[in-house]
Design a protein around this motif. Sequence first.
Motif, PDB file in Angstrom:
ATOM      1  N   ASN A 166      11.232   1.356 -12.740  1.00 39.74           N
ATOM      2  CA  ASN A 166      10.607   0.215 -12.053  1.00 39.74           C
ATOM      3  C   ASN A 166       9.685   0.600 -10.910  1.00 39.74           C
ATOM      4  N   HIS A 167       9.458   1.896 -10.755  1.00 36.01           N
ATOM      5  CA  HIS A 167       8.581   2.314  -9.660  1.00 36.01           C
ATOM      6  C   HIS A 167       7.122   2.078 -10.065  1.00 36.01           C
ATOM      7  N   PRO A 168       6.292   1.584  -9.109  1.00 35.71           N
ATOM      8  CA  PRO A 168       4.897   1.289  -9.466  1.00 35.71           C
ATOM      9  C   PRO A 168       4.122   2.489 -10.012  1.00 35.71           C
ATOM     10  N   GLU A 169       4.447   3.690  -9.533  1.00 35.96           N
ATOM     11  CA  GLU A 169       3.727   4.859 -10.075  1.00 35.96           C
ATOM     12  C   GLU A 169       4.047   5.047 -11.556  1.00 35.96           C
ATOM     13  N   VAL A 170       5.316   4.904 -11.912  1.00 37.14           N
ATOM     14  CA  VAL A 170       5.712   5.074 -13.317  1.00 37.14           C
ATOM     15  C   VAL A 170       5.063   3.987 -14.168  1.00 37.14           C
TER      16      VAL A 170
ATOM     17  N   LEU B  26       0.834  -1.212   0.000  1.00 38.77           N
ATOM     18  CA  LEU B  26       0.000   0.000   0.000  1.00 38.77           C
ATOM     19  C   LEU B  26       0.866   1.259   0.000  1.00 38.77           C
ATOM     20  N   VAL B  27       1.878   1.272   0.836  1.00 41.24           N
ATOM     21  CA  VAL B  27       2.843   2.383   0.858  1.00 41.24           C
ATOM     22  C   VAL B  27       4.232   1.767   1.048  1.00 41.24           C
ATOM     23  N   HIS B  28       5.265   2.543   0.767  1.00 41.54           N
ATOM     24  CA  HIS B  28       6.623   2.015   0.865  1.00 41.54           C
ATOM     25  C   HIS B  28       7.215   2.291   2.242  1.00 41.54           C
TER      26      HIS B  28
ATOM     27  N   GLY C  86     -13.604 -10.603  -0.665  1.00 43.54           N
ATOM     28  CA  GLY C  86     -13.463  -9.238  -0.150  1.00 43.54           C
ATOM     29  C   GLY C  86     -13.100  -8.270  -1.253  1.00 43.54           C
ATOM     30  N   ALA C  87     -12.409  -7.189  -0.866  1.00 46.15           N
ATOM     31  CA  ALA C  87     -12.103  -6.137  -1.837  1.00 46.15           C
ATOM     32  C   ALA C  87     -10.601  -6.001  -2.036  1.00 46.15           C
ATOM     33  N   LEU C  88     -10.255  -5.405  -3.157  1.00 45.78           N
ATOM     34  CA  LEU C  88      -8.853  -5.177  -3.492  1.00 45.78           C
ATOM     35  C   LEU C  88      -8.607  -3.668  -3.509  1.00 45.78           C
ATOM     36  N   VAL C  89      -7.604  -3.244  -2.755  1.00 46.64           N
ATOM     37  CA  VAL C  89      -7.298  -1.806  -2.679  1.00 46.64           C
ATOM     38  C   VAL C  89      -6.193  -1.473  -3.681  1.00 46.64           C
ATOM     39  N   ILE C  90      -6.460  -0.470  -4.514  1.00 47.44           N
ATOM     40  CA  ILE C  90      -5.405   0.050  -5.406  1.00 47.44           C
ATOM     41  C   ILE C  90      -4.627   1.079  -4.604  1.00 47.44           C
ATOM     42  N   ARG C  91      -3.328   0.906  -4.529  1.00 42.47           N
ATOM     43  CA  ARG C  91      -2.513   1.755  -3.657  1.00 42.47           C
ATOM     44  C   ARG C  91      -2.377   3.182  -4.184  1.00 42.47           C
ATOM     45  N   ALA C  92      -1.759   4.032  -3.346  1.00 41.73           N
ATOM     46  CA  ALA C  92      -1.616   5.456  -3.688  1.00 41.73           C
ATOM     47  C   ALA C  92      -0.853   5.658  -4.996  1.00 41.73           C
ATOM     48  N   HIS C  93       0.044   4.727  -5.337  1.00 40.28           N
ATOM     49  CA  HIS C  93       0.817   4.859  -6.583  1.00 40.28           C
ATOM     50  C   HIS C  93      -0.022   4.584  -7.819  1.00 40.28           C
TER      51      HIS C  93
ATOM     52  N   THR D 252      -5.837   5.334  -5.359  1.00 40.98           N
ATOM     53  CA  THR D 252      -4.842   6.086  -6.136  1.00 40.98           C
ATOM     54  C   THR D 252      -4.854   7.540  -5.668  1.00 40.98           C
ATOM     55  N   CYS D 253      -3.700   8.069  -5.345  1.00 42.95           N
ATOM     56  CA  CYS D 253      -3.634   9.472  -4.912  1.00 42.95           C
ATOM     57  C   CYS D 253      -4.152  10.362  -6.047  1.00 42.95           C
ATOM     58  N   PRO D 254      -4.986  11.327  -5.747  1.00 42.45           N
ATOM     59  CA  PRO D 254      -5.510  12.202  -6.807  1.00 42.45           C
ATOM     60  C   PRO D 254      -4.408  12.898  -7.621  1.00 42.45           C
ATOM     61  N   TYR D 255      -3.243  13.129  -7.008  1.00 37.81           N
ATOM     62  CA  TYR D 255      -2.154  13.772  -7.769  1.00 37.81           C
ATOM     63  C   TYR D 255      -1.536  12.794  -8.760  1.00 37.81           C
ATOM     64  N   VAL D 256      -1.513  11.523  -8.387  1.00 41.72           N
ATOM     65  CA  VAL D 256      -1.033  10.505  -9.331  1.00 41.72           C
ATOM     66  C   VAL D 256      -2.067  10.330 -10.445  1.00 41.72           C
ATOM     67  N   ARG D 257      -3.329  10.349 -10.054  1.00 44.58           N
ATOM     68  CA  ARG D 257      -4.413  10.246 -11.040  1.00 44.58           C
ATOM     69  C   ARG D 257      -4.278  11.357 -12.089  1.00 44.58           C
TER      70      ARG D 257
END
Length: 303
Positions: free
Chosen positions: A142-146, A59-61, A86-93, A114-119
């Motif tokens: 290799n970063h998940p956000e990228v 979820l976070v690093h 159950g549910a699956l959470v998409i992380r902030a990245h 997903t963080c709105p700034y990443v969105r």
Amino acid sequence: MKGRGKSQARSGASRKPEAQARRVVVARPTGFCFGVERAIGLAKTGKRQFGRVSTLGELVHNPLVLDELAREGIRSVRRAEQAGEGALVIRAHGCPPQALAECERRRIAVIDATCPYVRKVQNVAGRLKDQGYTVVVVGERNHPEVKSILGYCGRRGRVYSPRMRLARGKVGVVAQTTMSRERLREAVANLSRFRYTELRVFDTICEEVAARQLAAARVAQQVDLVIVVGGRSSANSSRLAEIARNAGTQVVFVERAAELPLSAIARTGRVGVVAGSSTPSRVVREIVDIVRNPAKEDRFNAS
Ligand code: F3S
């Protein structure tokens, strides 16, 4: 003021913490950023609602936060199909749209943290792709956000590298939210060697990240040693360490108080503390307290 700080004598004769308190400069802001706070809150709410939640990737690093979540029964899975009930959470990245489509196909309930700034970066990248631009992402390959941003670029996405080659055409540049502005400027200057027909640059660096970077640079100018507190895989924490090092200051990187190099700290006059955006406030407080108050250091020295 660098180089002025001298080791403070720590004689065993006087043990009054007030008398021995070391000056510590803390870079503000500290504590979770908005996006991390939100992601953790959504995951916990989801757990109450669905009974069981998993996160798609960490979820976070920050291992301390992950340990806490695991104690509450919130664990990560690598792929959507491992989510189970159950549910699956998409992380902030965030995640690539293909992963969301896979969840839909498997009828997995999704909590999108997903963080709105990443969105925003994903949306800008997607629009550029639709308008025929080659999308250059300035970030860590290799970063998940990228990876999530590239997912919105189709076949038009490229990760910036100083040696990259670009064909003629329209080029749009976006940045990973945790990039430093200096690195973005360098990348754009380097890209100017290409004969593109149009270049559009979007500074998508998160303002919270920029504020922490600025604070880290300022603190590094005032102290002899900077302690960066954050997860080792945290991109924004690594960037803070890089910025402090570039200022010519000695840097140590710790995830938790037990990793503090106490003898080095004891030899140092002025110490700065900077924290990544997924570092819990209580960890920062604990570290500041130990560095400031030699009486607490003794507790560790004795163990
Ligand atoms: Fe979002 Fe900025 Fe935090 S992009 S996750 S608010 S560092």
